[in-house]
Design a protein around this motif. Sequence first.
Motif, PDB file in Angstrom:
ATOM      1  N   THR A  18       0.822  -1.215   0.000  1.00 11.64           N
ATOM      2  CA  THR A  18       0.000   0.000   0.000  1.00 11.64           C
ATOM      3  C   THR A  18       0.853   1.261   0.000  1.00 11.64           C
ATOM      4  O   THR A  18       0.342   2.353  -0.251  1.00 11.64           O
ATOM      5  CB  THR A  18      -0.924   0.023   1.233  1.00 11.64           C
ATOM      6  N   LEU A  68     -14.714  -7.734   8.362  1.00 10.93           N
ATOM      7  CA  LEU A  68     -14.920  -6.306   8.109  1.00 10.93           C
ATOM      8  C   LEU A  68     -15.895  -5.663   9.088  1.00 10.93           C
ATOM      9  O   LEU A  68     -15.834  -4.452   9.323  1.00 10.93           O
ATOM     10  CB  LEU A  68     -15.429  -6.097   6.680  1.00 10.93           C
ATOM     11  N   GLN A  71     -19.842   3.376   6.087  1.00 10.25           N
ATOM     12  CA  GLN A  71     -18.752   3.821   6.948  1.00 10.25           C
ATOM     13  C   GLN A  71     -17.651   2.769   7.038  1.00 10.25           C
ATOM     14  O   GLN A  71     -16.465   3.083   6.937  1.00 10.25           O
ATOM     15  CB  GLN A  71     -19.293   4.150   8.345  1.00 10.25           C
ATOM     16  N   ASN A  72     -18.037   1.519   7.227  1.00  2.00           N
ATOM     17  CA  ASN A  72     -17.037   0.462   7.380  1.00  2.00           C
ATOM     18  C   ASN A  72     -16.322   0.133   6.073  1.00  2.00           C
ATOM     19  O   ASN A  72     -15.163  -0.286   6.084  1.00  2.00           O
ATOM     20  CB  ASN A  72     -17.690  -0.806   7.935  1.00  2.00           C
ATOM     21  N   SER A 107     -15.741   2.341   3.674  1.00  2.00           N
ATOM     22  CA  SER A 107     -15.094   3.529   3.109  1.00  2.00           C
ATOM     23  C   SER A 107     -13.587   3.343   2.977  1.00  2.00           C
ATOM     24  O   SER A 107     -12.935   4.008   2.171  1.00  2.00           O
ATOM     25  CB  SER A 107     -15.394   4.756   3.976  1.00  2.00           C
ATOM     26  N   PHE A 108     -13.039   2.430   3.751  1.00  2.00           N
ATOM     27  CA  PHE A 108     -11.620   2.080   3.672  1.00  2.00           C
ATOM     28  C   PHE A 108     -11.215   1.732   2.239  1.00  2.00           C
ATOM     29  O   PHE A 108     -10.122   2.067   1.778  1.00  2.00           O
ATOM     30  CB  PHE A 108     -11.378   0.893   4.615  1.00  2.00           C
ATOM     31  N   PHE A 109     -12.120   1.080   1.515  1.00  2.00           N
ATOM     32  CA  PHE A 109     -11.811   0.624   0.159  1.00  2.00           C
ATOM     33  C   PHE A 109     -11.945   1.732  -0.884  1.00  2.00           C
ATOM     34  O   PHE A 109     -11.720   1.486  -2.070  1.00  2.00           O
ATOM     35  CB  PHE A 109     -12.713  -0.554  -0.217  1.00  2.00           C
ATOM     36  N   ARG A 110     -12.316   2.933  -0.453  1.00  2.00           N
ATOM     37  CA  ARG A 110     -12.404   4.052  -1.387  1.00  2.00           C
ATOM     38  C   ARG A 110     -11.070   4.766  -1.533  1.00  2.00           C
ATOM     39  O   ARG A 110     -10.892   5.557  -2.461  1.00  2.00           O
ATOM     40  CB  ARG A 110     -13.470   5.040  -0.911  1.00  2.00           C
ATOM     41  N   GLU A 111     -10.132   4.510  -0.627  1.00  2.00           N
ATOM     42  CA  GLU A 111      -8.812   5.129  -0.730  1.00  2.00           C
ATOM     43  C   GLU A 111      -8.102   4.596  -1.969  1.00  2.00           C
ATOM     44  O   GLU A 111      -8.139   3.397  -2.258  1.00  2.00           O
ATOM     45  CB  GLU A 111      -7.994   4.836   0.524  1.00  2.00           C
ATOM     46  N   ILE A 136      -5.689   1.598  -1.556  1.00  2.00           N
ATOM     47  CA  ILE A 136      -6.385   0.362  -1.193  1.00  2.00           C
ATOM     48  C   ILE A 136      -7.185  -0.168  -2.384  1.00  2.00           C
ATOM     49  O   ILE A 136      -7.245  -1.379  -2.617  1.00  2.00           O
ATOM     50  CB  ILE A 136      -7.312   0.596   0.015  1.00  2.00           C
TER      51      ILE A 136
END
Length: 373
Positions: free
Chosen positions: A74, A112, A253-254, A256-260, A263
């Motif tokens: 990453t 997750l 919300q949980n 949203s990590f995959f929107r970076e 990632i």
Amino acid sequence: MAGFYIVVTKPVNTTLIAATRAGKGQKYIEPMIDIWMRQKNQPNIIATDPKGELLRKNAFALAIQGYEVKSVNTLNPQYSTAYNIYSYALMAADRGNSEMTARILTGIGDVLFAAEGDNAFWYGSASKLVNLCAEAIIDYALEDARRLRLDPTLSYTMKESKVDDVFGEVSAANVVHILNQLYAATITYEKDHELLELAGYKEDTQALWVFLSLIGKLPMTTLRTNISSDFAFLQAQAGSEKMMSSILTIALQNMSFFREEAITKVTSGNPSKTLDFVGLGFPRRFSMWFDDHLIDLNVLSPAKTVMQVYRDKELTQPYFDEGIKDGKPYEDYSNYTHIGEFEKGWIHGAIRGKLDQDTSYIKLSINNTRGRL
């Protein structure tokens, strides 16, 4: 260093606890990697390396010793191997194993959306919603793949290449994309009353609920039946539109990590390019599919299968002889065959030993329990 050595030949789990900069890497981890890479029987090595220090120090040496080094990176996504968390669920669905698909997705959701106590209901429901969206994307990909595989104008190689690209669209980033896009949209009764009535609604409704409801109106498959029943259960469990909206918010919300961006790049990829952890144990695997017609005729079901690999096309020289060598069982002999029942027409085999010829031959033996083969 004062002390003594303890030699243990059995597999052990070791926990090393020390303060930052206490020498965990230099005194224990790096020497162990060096020992492993020099062994005659080299093990797989999986290392968590947030700073990338182990990769920088050991990648070249590991490659020289014959290791194929893969990095889920990453920090520098352009140099990373992709790891698509939904690839195994997709492959199970492609084989027609909806039960395995659901089991894998449930496992992903448990990671997750891990929660206990008062939050268990909310996080559990959000996990179900995300899994429903993942199943919907998988269903769409399978439909597209089915169309491509039936296209008479494409060669087999071209078909599988295009299918691989289609399957690459099944990713966590696209699950989040569906949640975001449909969360922000509402289907109005005044404008689309026919669509809403087909989905079972008589008033303005959030687009995501309409989307999931309409899957149940398509020609039924096991996967679509599961989606419809799971969505109906989720709606009944939530009990109100307000609670469903709260569940959707938690899901977003949980995930949203995959929107970076980093990632997204690391967790998106075609099945042919994604990191295969199953392959670490059995890098040489075979799968064969038999037509449903044979299964329906009960010719092949129920049946037991055995695969064996030979050096010659006459099937007289097996790669791995059964028996004892130097007083010990052949290390490469175990797991060279697979015995099991048909899985929706599929059978699978795995080989731990290496094949040292460009061309090898597989013998498949089928034993029908009714005595017909």
